[in-house]
Motif scaffolding. Structure first.
Motif, PDB file in Angstrom:
ATOM      1  N   UNK A 260       0.945  -1.231  -0.002  1.00 43.76           N
ATOM      2  CA  UNK A 260      -0.039  -0.038  -0.215  1.00 43.76           C
ATOM      3  C   UNK A 260       0.740   1.324  -0.044  1.00 43.76           C
ATOM      4  N   UNK A 261       1.792   1.497   0.983  1.00 41.79           N
ATOM      5  CA  UNK A 261       2.706   2.637   0.948  1.00 41.79           C
ATOM      6  C   UNK A 261       3.516   2.878  -0.293  1.00 41.79           C
ATOM      7  N   UNK A 262       3.589   1.942  -1.346  1.00 40.73           N
ATOM      8  CA  UNK A 262       4.267   2.017  -2.559  1.00 40.73           C
ATOM      9  C   UNK A 262       3.332   2.520  -3.551  1.00 40.73           C
ATOM     10  N   UNK A 263       2.016   2.660  -3.389  1.00 38.59           N
ATOM     11  CA  UNK A 263       1.361   2.969  -4.597  1.00 38.59           C
ATOM     12  C   UNK A 263       0.354   4.297  -4.437  1.00 38.59           C
ATOM     13  N   UNK A 308       4.856  -0.209  -9.884  1.00 34.29           N
ATOM     14  CA  UNK A 308       4.772  -1.250  -8.538  1.00 34.29           C
ATOM     15  C   UNK A 308       3.304  -1.510  -8.352  1.00 34.29           C
ATOM     16  N   UNK A 309       2.295  -0.801  -9.003  1.00 40.97           N
ATOM     17  CA  UNK A 309       1.263  -1.084  -8.699  1.00 40.97           C
ATOM     18  C   UNK A 309       0.714  -2.083  -9.612  1.00 40.97           C
ATOM     19  N   UNK A 310       1.241  -2.203 -11.029  1.00 38.57           N
ATOM     20  CA  UNK A 310       1.017  -3.121 -11.975  1.00 38.57           C
ATOM     21  C   UNK A 310       1.607  -4.442 -11.796  1.00 38.57           C
ATOM     22  N   UNK A 311       2.898  -4.584 -11.050  1.00 37.61           N
ATOM     23  CA  UNK A 311       3.448  -5.781 -10.673  1.00 37.61           C
ATOM     24  C   UNK A 311       2.459  -6.404  -9.963  1.00 37.61           C
TER      25      UNK A 311
END
Ligand SMILES: [Zn+2]
Length: 393
Positions: A260-263, A308-311
């Motif tokens: 979550x904190x990456x996207x 990051x979201x896509x992966x």
């Protein structure tokens, strides 16, 4: 996900069983308002006599109305079944980090008469404002259930878990109690937004769907035939806490390396060297706008976060094998960023690359959680248990 605060009048098993066919009929009228008696009998495999008995009971209870259907060809006259305009209502409540909204819904689940206001996250103030709003929205209507979307994990017993917020301190049971003995059902906001997409949105008709929403962190739900998979404790669907992120970063949930904190907007701020934003969603929207305008630093930040979201979505696809993935909130804008599709495809197992699972935009936007809260309340009110409880015989 679905908390329940009962009315203390839970009916016995025999009474519940008497409402089972009626619940099935109401389910069909909810899905296809205006369907004919003939079609209803065909869908449910009911005899004409059984349809007549059930429809009469539901009509007398004020749930549905009948109107004469146009006769087609040599077909026998039949009637159409629809929601009664003066029938029972549910109230939908959507509590968000910065504001809340309350509206009224009939059997079809459309939410009307919506009122709302900002709040200061003070538990007593939030609960008091919601009680007042629920009573005002109810007006003179017969309200049979309240559905509430909360911006936090929700246990199967109906409690908001202490996690990334202090919502566990809000006395949610008192919100429905403002109307008397009316059952309250509570769900996580991202889960309920997914329910709305699976019922009437981008995932309508999908047997298996994943809905993901990025606001502060990432939430979501696995929807099976329109119903969220809740898990043993009601806490399934915490996709934002999959360990797809930086293992050196501690998440507010207490774990390290969460996705979550990456996207979200906080991730965009890190890439841009900004302080953590007070309102990650608004900040994220602003960065997307700057990237769309061609600002190079914003373009790079968006590309990194979108990848990051896509992966991660590819990983979720591998686990659930859904018909469709639906994205809401900031994720919609990230999906449109250059590089998203390439990152998604590259992270997919080879056998999936020819026909990747579609990733679509949510269609209900900011109304998703409110519509999902209405659906949650209606699911309860039109269940055999709910009908036995409400109709009292
Ligand atoms: Zn976490």
């Amino acid at each position: 996900m679905t908390a329940s605060t009962g009315t203390g009048r839970e009916p016995g098993r025999a009474r519940v069983d008497r409402w089972r066919t009626k619940a099935e009929v109401l389910g069909e009228v909810r899905r296809a308002p205006g369907l004919t008696r003939v079609e209803l009998a065909r869908r449910l495999g009911l005899s004409s006599a059984s349809v007549t008995e059930t429809v009469t009971r539901l009509r007398d209870a004020g749930w549905i109305t009948e109107s004469r259907a146009p006769v087609q060809g040599r077909g026998r006259p039949t009637t159409c079944l629809g929601p009664c305009p003066d029938g029972p209502r549910v109230i939908a409540v959507d509590v968000r980090h910065e504001d809340w909204r309350v509206g009224l819904a009939g059997l079809c689940g459309d939410v009307t008469g919506v009122v709302g206001a900002r709040h200061d996250r003070e538990p007593e103030q939030v609960a008091g404002a919601l009680r007042e709003a629920v009573a005002r929205v109810a007006g003179g209507h017969r309200v049979v259930a309240v559905g509430l979307a909360a911006p936090a994990p929700v246990s199967i017993e109906g409690r908001v878990s202490a996690g990334e917020s202090a919502w566990d301190a809000v006395d949610l049971a008192s919100v429905a109690a403002a109307l008397g003995p009316v059952p309250l059902r509570v769900g996580n906001d991202a889960t309920l937004a997914g329910v709305a997409e699976a019922r009437t949105g981008a995932a309508a008709g999908a047997g298996t769907a994943v809905a993901l929403t990025v606001e502060v962190g990432l939430g979501g739900a696995l929807l099976l035939d329109g119903h969220p998979h809740l898990g043993a404790r009601g806490a399934a669907g915490e996709y934002g806490h999959l360990p797809f992120g930086d293992p050196a970063r501690r998440c507010a949930c207490g774990a390290t390396g969460c996705w979550g904190p990456e996207v979200d907007g906080r991730a965009l701020a890190r890439h841009l060297g900004d302080d953590p934003p007070a309102d990650p969603r608004s900040y994220g929207d602003a960065v997307l706008a700057r990237a769309a305008a061609g600002e190079e630093r914003a373009v790079k930040a968006v590309a990194a976060v979108a990848a990051s979201l896509a992966r991660g979505i590819a990983g979720v696809v591998h686990v659930h094998d859904p018909d469709v993935v639906v994205l809401g909130g900031l994720a919609r804008g990230l999906r449109a960023a250059p590089g998203f599709d390439d990152a998604y495809t590259a992270a997919l197992m080879a056998f999936r690359r020819d026909r990747p699972v579609p990733v679509l935009d949510a269609v209900h936007g900011d109304d998703g959680a409110l519509l999902g809260a209405a659906a949650l309340a209606l699911d309860h009110a039109t269940s055999p248990e709910g009908l036995a409880e409400i109709c009292g015989d």
